[in-house]
Structure formats: C-alpha cells, structure tokens
Design an enzyme around this catalytic site. Structure first.
Site, mmCIF file in Angstrom:
data_model
loop_
_atom_site.group_PDB
_atom_site.id
_atom_site.type_symbol
_atom_site.label_atom_id
_atom_site.label_comp_id
_atom_site.label_asym_id
_atom_site.label_seq_id
_atom_site.Cartn_x
_atom_site.Cartn_y
_atom_site.Cartn_z
ATOM 1 N N LYS A 138 0.901 -1.026 -0.452
ATOM 2 C CA LYS A 138 -0.197 0.062 0.129
ATOM 3 C C LYS A 138 0.742 1.458 -0.046
ATOM 4 O O LYS A 138 2.227 1.448 1.034
ATOM 5 C CB LYS A 138 -1.576 -0.462 1.552
ATOM 6 N N ILE A 139 0.856 2.017 -0.669
ATOM 7 C CA ILE A 139 1.531 3.437 -0.875
ATOM 8 C C ILE A 139 0.105 4.449 -1.370
ATOM 9 O O ILE A 139 -0.334 4.134 -2.123
ATOM 10 C CB ILE A 139 1.767 3.397 -2.256
#
Length: 364
Positions: A138-139
C-alpha cells in the site's frame, strides 16, 4: 437462497476484510469469514496494526525473542510475519482467481508519505520480506506517492494505492499505474503477474461534507446530507470506465495487463442515522473491491439488500449532487485536500501508537 455476501460477490464485488491480527489468524476467525462470508482478501493499515499489537498476548513470545532489538525492526518483523501468514491462508484463493483475489495488503511507513525515494525503498523491502506473490504494497496517493507507485509496479510488485479522495487525483493514480506497467514491460516483466487496486475512501467524504451542510442549516443543505460520498465514488467508477477503455490501455491489455480495480475503502458508516450497509449495497459494480470492517461485513451478511449494479447509470445524478454542494459554497477541492492531510495525520498518530505499544512490550 444466496446470502447477501454471495449476491454481492456474484455481482462482481470482491469482499476483502479491513482487519488483521495474530489473534484472528490463530483462532481461526479469519478462516471462518472466508468460508462463511465470502471474504477473499485482507487490507491492513497502521491503525489496524496498532489495535492488534495493543492486545499483546498473541505477540508476547515474539517480543520476548526480539527484546533488545531496534524498535522499528521489531514492528517490521511482527507486522510482516502477520501479513505473510495471511498470504499463506489466502494462497488457494489467489491461485483459483488467477491472482485477482487472495490478496493481503501492507502499507509503507506513513511517515514516508511525502518522501518519494524512501517510499519506493520501503515498498521493495516489504515485498521482499513478506516474500509472497499475493502480497500487495500500500502506497498513499499523495502527489509525492505517484513516482514510487510507478517505480514499484515497474519492478513487478503489485500495489494497493490508498487514501484517494478526489477524482482528479484518481486520474493521476491511473496514469501512474499505466506508466508503471509500461516500464515493467520495458524491464521484461510479465504484466499478467502484476495487479493493483485504487482505494477510494468513502465515508469520510460524507462526514466532512455533512458537517458543512449542517453548519449551513438550510433545507436545501439538509436534503444533500449523506449523498456526497456515494456520488463521489460513483463518479470515480465512471473515471475507471473511461480510462480503461483508452487506446493506451488497450495496448497494455494486449500485452497481458490487468485493469486496476477500484476499491471502496472506509465503508463503515460514521453517522448512525444512515443504514449500516449504505456503502456496500449502494456501491455494487463489476470488477470492484469493497474492503469492510467486520461490523460492516456482519451487517451486510445479516440484512444487506443486494439488488445488482447500483453504480453504472448514476453519473449524471451524481455530478448534479456534487455541483449542488459546490453551489452552496462548499469547495470540493478544499474538502478532499483536507481529508488527505487528515488521513495522513491519523496514520502517523497510529504509527506512533504502534511504536509506543511495541516499546512497552519489548521493555517488559
């Protein structure tokens, strides 16, 4: 008769659980949700890990072994171990869905959200440490997050782009995704192995805009309460349909690429006046994901009325809702910017809470 969770799955929505803990892994409750409520993936974030590790008992043995090690290394070890174990649990779903589902997401340190280079380094380290094909990194979809999203995808790592509030930013996210795939193709990567979701946050939009509508106090303002979040998410799906029917996309698809699915996040209802299934049954559309807290999942399973696609064909009405809100003097751009900043602040606070919890455990 099909259950509501089966119906929503049949309509093209993958149910992911927005929660993970070692206790949940050890006591079989996650496995039970897979079997009984059509859960086919998991998302995590700093808040979820802070809550999980604060319980302590399930992590006591590991923290005993880690006593004397660096605090952040201990957090990294505990969280990646949980995600790896969850990936193992979902591997059969991952294989049977050809990599579409069976996914477990883990987020980069939120303190890096404004630092592109360090985010890319952390994303690669997480992927290598978990070392499972079904992990998603997740970014956050900050301006600074676009470059590491592209870089991570270019290396063949699947990405969950999180914390999206605005339609304009969503278009930037899709561009970063396609750019990553184009670079991955140049790097000789197999595009069919790369997957991505774009996590569009829902309930927080209503919370912020409803508060501003209440402050106005007019009948016109009151009539618009509880409508902004769905309108925003539905227009995001319109963006998805447009961008993934372009010539640019068709070239990537011909090379084996998968569409980046919209993921509805923050789907727990914040206002008790609204139906507890509002952000599930009203956001049904093909090729989407809805990541739900367990309470929302339970509500859907118990009494959700799934009537099929509730998104396509609503775009004109949705645009009209957002226009009316804007005409009342509530700035869409101001709202989404505030929500992004607040989202990062909340994750930062949760990360600090997580560090404090682990520090106490290591000292004990």
């Amino acid at each position: 008769m099909a259950t509501p969770t089966q119906k929503i799955s049949d309509a093209g929505v993958s149910i992911w659980l927005d929660d993970l803990s070692r206790e949940r892994l050890n006591n079989g409750s996650l496995e039970k949700l897979i079997e009984e409520k059509n859960v086919v993936g998991v998302t995590t974030n700093p808040s979820i890990f802070a809550a999980a590790l604060s319980k302590g008992e399930a992590y006591a043995a590991q923290f005993k072994e880690l006593a004397g090690t660096d605090l952040e290394e201990a957090v990294f070890a505990a969280t990646t171990d949980d995600v790896r174990a969850a990936c193992n649990l979902f591997i059969s779903i991952y294989k049977s869905s050809q990599g579409v589902d069976g996914r477990v997401s883990i987020e980069v340190d939120p303190r890096l959200a404004r630092n592109a280079d360090e985010t890319a380094v952390m994303a690669k380290k997480l992927a290598e440490t978990v070392n499972r094909d079904n992990v998603m990194i997740k970014i956050p979809a900050t301006v600074e997050g676009m470059a590491p999203i592209t870089k991570t995808l270019a290396e063949g790592i699947s990405v969950n782009v999180t914390l999206i509030f605005s339609l304009e930013r969503y278009r930037e996210v899709i561009n970063a995704y396609m750019l990553g795939l184009e670079q991955a193709l140049e790097n000789g990567k197999d595009l069919s192995k790369i997957h991505s979701v774009a996590s569009f946050f829902v309930s927080r939009v209503d919370s912020e805009i409803d508060a501003r509508l209440d402050a106005l106090g007019t009948e016109e303002a009151k009539a618009l309460k509880g409508k902004a979040a769905l309108a925003n998410a539905r227009l995001a799906y319109q963006v998805y349909e447009e961008e993934f029917s372009s010539e640019r996309w068709e070239r990537l698809e011909a090379a084996g690429a998968h569409k980046q699915r919209p993921l509805w996040a923050s789907t727990g209802v914040k206002d008790p006046a609204y139906p507890d299934t509002l952000y599930t049954t009203e956001l049904v559309a093909p090729n989407t994901v809805n990541t739900m807290p367990e309470a929302t999942l339970d509500a859907l399973a118990a009494h959700g009325e799934v009537t099929g696609d509730t998104v396509t064909g609503t775009y004109e009405e949705s645009e009209e809702i957002l226009n009316k809100i804007e005409q009342l003097g509530i700035s869409y751009n101001e709202v989404v910017e505030k929500l992004e900043n607040e989202g990062l602040e909340k994750f930062d606070a949760s990360w600090e809470e997580l560090l404090a919890t682990v520090r106490t455990a290591l000292e004990a």
